[in-house]
Design a protein around this motif. Structure first.
Motif, PDB file in Angstrom:
ATOM      1  N   TYR A 102      14.829  37.898 -12.700  1.00  0.00           N
ATOM      2  CA  TYR A 102      14.118  36.870 -11.949  1.00  0.00           C
ATOM      3  C   TYR A 102      13.356  37.560 -10.830  1.00  0.00           C
ATOM      4  N   GLU A 103      12.126  37.172 -10.659  1.00  0.00           N
ATOM      5  CA  GLU A 103      11.305  37.770  -9.615  1.00  0.00           C
ATOM      6  C   GLU A 103      10.405  36.694  -9.039  1.00  0.00           C
ATOM      7  N   ARG A 104      10.195  36.745  -7.731  1.00  0.00           N
ATOM      8  CA  ARG A 104       9.298  35.795  -7.092  1.00  0.00           C
ATOM      9  C   ARG A 104       8.782  36.395  -5.795  1.00  0.00           C
ATOM     10  N   ILE A 105       7.763  35.807  -5.249  1.00  0.00           N
ATOM     11  CA  ILE A 105       7.264  36.165  -3.925  1.00  0.00           C
ATOM     12  C   ILE A 105       7.820  35.117  -2.972  1.00  0.00           C
ATOM     13  N   GLY A 106       8.601  35.550  -1.994  1.00  0.00           N
ATOM     14  CA  GLY A 106       9.200  34.628  -1.041  1.00  0.00           C
ATOM     15  C   GLY A 106       8.472  34.677   0.288  1.00  0.00           C
ATOM     16  N   ILE A 107       8.226  33.521   0.857  1.00  0.00           N
ATOM     17  CA  ILE A 107       7.625  33.425   2.193  1.00  0.00           C
ATOM     18  C   ILE A 107       8.694  32.807   3.081  1.00  0.00           C
ATOM     19  N   ALA A 108       9.157  33.585   4.066  1.00  0.00           N
ATOM     20  CA  ALA A 108      10.257  33.130   4.909  1.00  0.00           C
ATOM     21  C   ALA A 108      10.187  33.803   6.270  1.00  0.00           C
ATOM     22  N   ALA A 159      14.735  34.483   3.169  1.00  0.00           N
ATOM     23  CA  ALA A 159      14.140  34.704   1.845  1.00  0.00           C
ATOM     24  C   ALA A 159      15.233  34.744   0.777  1.00  0.00           C
ATOM     25  N   MET A 160      16.367  35.377   1.100  1.00  0.00           N
ATOM     26  CA  MET A 160      17.496  35.425   0.155  1.00  0.00           C
ATOM     27  C   MET A 160      18.071  34.033  -0.045  1.00  0.00           C
ATOM     28  N   GLN A 161      18.308  33.293   1.042  1.00  0.00           N
ATOM     29  CA  GLN A 161      18.862  31.953   0.941  1.00  0.00           C
ATOM     30  C   GLN A 161      17.938  31.029   0.152  1.00  0.00           C
ATOM     31  N   ASP A 162      16.639  31.106   0.415  1.00  0.00           N
ATOM     32  CA  ASP A 162      15.667  30.281  -0.315  1.00  0.00           C
ATOM     33  C   ASP A 162      15.708  30.583  -1.806  1.00  0.00           C
ATOM     34  N   THR A 163      15.958  31.822  -2.142  1.00  0.00           N
ATOM     35  CA  THR A 163      16.017  32.220  -3.549  1.00  0.00           C
ATOM     36  C   THR A 163      17.271  31.678  -4.213  1.00  0.00           C
TER      37      THR A 163
END
Length: 135
Positions: free
Chosen positions: A91-97, A103-107
């Motif tokens: 799993y891969e994404r671009i996180g904006i945090a 960013a980890m929690q949002d994921t």
């Protein structure tokens, strides 16, 4: 045991934007084309390129088994034969945090990682000493 030797050339170049381009070139007899990736640092560029290479090889390994996903193998007595699978989630994404923690929690919220992951299932021998990255 037969020896298999394959060569992968890794070249990393800085571009005019202070980003790094990684070029992976597999040896001639491999079914993989050249891979080009951009990263923030040379290590980041290499990591992205190696992950793309790993993804291609996971796909080749899975497709090479050419299995019917719904097939259930049974013994002569009719009992289901349990098989072993190396299950790989990617799993891969671009996180904006606001922070790395956020960013980890949002994921991790919800099951988006599992739901949106690329899943590879490779049937393996029960005695194969495969060590998962995490248990």
């Amino acid at each position: 045991m037969s020896l298999i030797t394959e060569t992968i050339t890794i070249n990393v170049e800085a571009d005019e934007n202070k980003q790094y381009i990684c070029i992976l070139s597999p040896s001639v007899d491999q079914p993989i084309d050249e891979i080009r990736c951009c990263g923030q640092t040379k290590e980041h560029a290499i990591a992205i390129a190696l992950e793309q290479l790993a993804s291609k090889y996971r796909q080749i390994a899975e497709e090479g088994q050419n299995q019917d996903w719904l097939a259930v193998e049974r013994s002569e007595s009719g009992e289901v034969i349990q098989k072993h699978y190396h299950v790989i989630l990617y799993y891969e994404r671009i996180g904006i945090a606001e922070s790395k923690f956020e960013a980890m929690q949002d994921t991790l919220l919800g099951n988006t990682v599992v739901e949106n992951a690329k899943v590879t299932l490779i049937e393996i021998d029960a005695n194969l000493p495969v060590q998962p990255l995490t248990s």
